[in-house]
Design a protein around this motif. Sequence first.
Motif, PDB file in Angstrom:
ATOM      1  N   GLY A 134       0.796  -1.228   0.000  1.00 32.72           N
ATOM      2  CA  GLY A 134       0.000   0.000   0.000  1.00 32.72           C
ATOM      3  C   GLY A 134       0.820   1.266   0.000  1.00 32.72           C
ATOM      4  N   ASN A 135       2.130   1.161  -0.274  1.00 31.26           N
ATOM      5  CA  ASN A 135       2.993   2.338  -0.319  1.00 31.26           C
ATOM      6  C   ASN A 135       3.025   2.922  -1.730  1.00 31.26           C
ATOM      7  N   VAL A 136       2.965   4.249  -1.814  1.00 30.35           N
ATOM      8  CA  VAL A 136       2.972   4.917  -3.114  1.00 30.35           C
ATOM      9  C   VAL A 136       4.319   4.716  -3.800  1.00 30.35           C
ATOM     10  N   THR A 137       4.280   4.348  -5.075  1.00 34.64           N
ATOM     11  CA  THR A 137       5.516   4.073  -5.820  1.00 34.64           C
ATOM     12  C   THR A 137       5.899   5.176  -6.800  1.00 34.64           C
ATOM     13  N   ASP A 138       4.986   6.093  -7.075  1.00 36.85           N
ATOM     14  CA  ASP A 138       5.280   7.178  -8.021  1.00 36.85           C
ATOM     15  C   ASP A 138       4.506   8.415  -7.589  1.00 36.85           C
ATOM     16  N   ARG A 139       5.234   9.506  -7.289  1.00 37.23           N
ATOM     17  CA  ARG A 139       4.609  10.737  -6.803  1.00 37.23           C
ATOM     18  C   ARG A 139       4.734  11.866  -7.822  1.00 37.23           C
ATOM     19  N   THR A 140       4.539  11.551  -9.083  1.00 38.71           N
ATOM     20  CA  THR A 140       4.609  12.551 -10.143  1.00 38.71           C
ATOM     21  C   THR A 140       3.274  12.621 -10.867  1.00 38.71           C
ATOM     22  N   LEU A 141       3.052  13.745 -11.551  1.00 37.37           N
ATOM     23  CA  LEU A 141       1.818  13.892 -12.329  1.00 37.37           C
ATOM     24  C   LEU A 141       1.742  12.841 -13.431  1.00 37.37           C
ATOM     25  N   GLY A 142       2.897  12.489 -13.992  1.00 41.13           N
ATOM     26  CA  GLY A 142       2.909  11.498 -15.065  1.00 41.13           C
ATOM     27  C   GLY A 142       2.634  10.089 -14.588  1.00 41.13           C
ATOM     28  N   GLY A 143       2.824   9.834 -13.286  1.00 39.50           N
ATOM     29  CA  GLY A 143       2.605   8.490 -12.769  1.00 39.50           C
ATOM     30  C   GLY A 143       1.176   8.219 -12.355  1.00 39.50           C
ATOM     31  N   MET A 144       0.312   9.219 -12.406  1.00 39.31           N
ATOM     32  CA  MET A 144      -1.073   9.053 -11.980  1.00 39.31           C
ATOM     33  C   MET A 144      -1.893   8.320 -13.042  1.00 39.31           C
ATOM     34  N   SER A 145      -3.001   7.752 -12.609  1.00 32.75           N
ATOM     35  CA  SER A 145      -3.929   7.095 -13.531  1.00 32.75           C
ATOM     36  C   SER A 145      -5.358   7.426 -13.132  1.00 32.75           C
ATOM     37  N   ASP A 146      -6.286   7.262 -14.064  1.00 28.45           N
ATOM     38  CA  ASP A 146      -7.693   7.540 -13.775  1.00 28.45           C
ATOM     39  C   ASP A 146      -8.247   6.523 -12.775  1.00 28.45           C
ATOM     40  N   PHE A 147      -9.120   7.000 -11.908  1.00 30.23           N
ATOM     41  CA  PHE A 147      -9.837   6.123 -10.974  1.00 30.23           C
ATOM     42  C   PHE A 147     -10.969   5.471 -11.763  1.00 30.23           C
ATOM     43  N   VAL A 148     -10.826   4.173 -12.035  1.00 30.38           N
ATOM     44  CA  VAL A 148     -11.818   3.422 -12.803  1.00 30.38           C
ATOM     45  C   VAL A 148     -12.273   2.217 -11.985  1.00 30.38           C
ATOM     46  N   LEU A 149     -13.570   2.059 -11.815  1.00 30.96           N
ATOM     47  CA  LEU A 149     -14.098   0.913 -11.087  1.00 30.96           C
ATOM     48  C   LEU A 149     -13.967  -0.345 -11.940  1.00 30.96           C
ATOM     49  N   PRO A 150     -13.398  -1.417 -11.400  1.00 33.92           N
ATOM     50  CA  PRO A 150     -13.291  -2.666 -12.172  1.00 33.92           C
ATOM     51  C   PRO A 150     -14.662  -3.313 -12.347  1.00 33.92           C
TER      52      PRO A 150
END
Length: 276
Positions: A134-150
């Motif tokens: 549960g630790n964040v692995t990327d703290r950049t704007l480019g590392g983000m992704s959309d919140f999508v429900l599976p």
Amino acid sequence: MSFYTSLSGLKGAQTDMSVISNNIANANSIGFKRSKATFGDIFASSPTQSTKTVAGQGQRLIGIAQQFTQGSYETSEKTLDLAVVGEGLFVVKGDPPREQVTYTRNGAFSPTADGHIVDSTGQKLQLLPVDAAGNVTDRTLGGMSDFVLPSGAPSDPASSLINVSIGQDGLVSATFANGEMQVLGKVAMATFPAMEGLRPIGDAHWQSTGESGVPSIDAATNGPMGAIRSGALERSNVDITEELVMLIGAQRNFQANAKAIEGASTLTQTIINMRT
């Protein structure tokens, strides 16, 4: 000269009333932050002139500063209604091709037909990637992704999604009908060196500017980001009583400056009548 001095006072009082009126109008807007107009005096004299014999020349608007203080909270029945207890802002992204990144305190999120989690303006909430712990692995704007429900469990796509939970640290977990659980990421948050420098674009959304500085991206509960409250919304930080008192003061200032102009006009008219 007294005409222009009082005119600057009229303009200042009018600006003050406009700012206060906007605050009052948005008292019920989710995530709205009140603003305050700041004024300064105008004084000019030559280097060889004694300032003891020179009067001021009115006032000027220094700026309209946003007040990023905490608003009150209201509970809701929706898991995707999120409130921030702290200084953080949710990171959201617009549609292609621009995919403009903005920041908001309006946590009224809801799912679309394709499973994307969007805010009231249709912009997509962003998640930060995490590892198995549960630790964040990327703290950049480019590392983000959309919140999508599976739509289904990773091991069994036919097993439907039955629940989504969001912790105080922003960790998003999905539970499926077969009992399987999947961690989707952590809600992306941002803070700025100078929050007052953010550019408001409406609907409790802001853009970064040179004055605000570069955003610091992280998950909730880290530094000044604050904690996330699922099932709650942050109301505006407008105090109606305080705003009404300030509005009365601005109205009195406007009336006083109008009286000063009226007095200067009467004096000028008297002098003209004496000469004729």
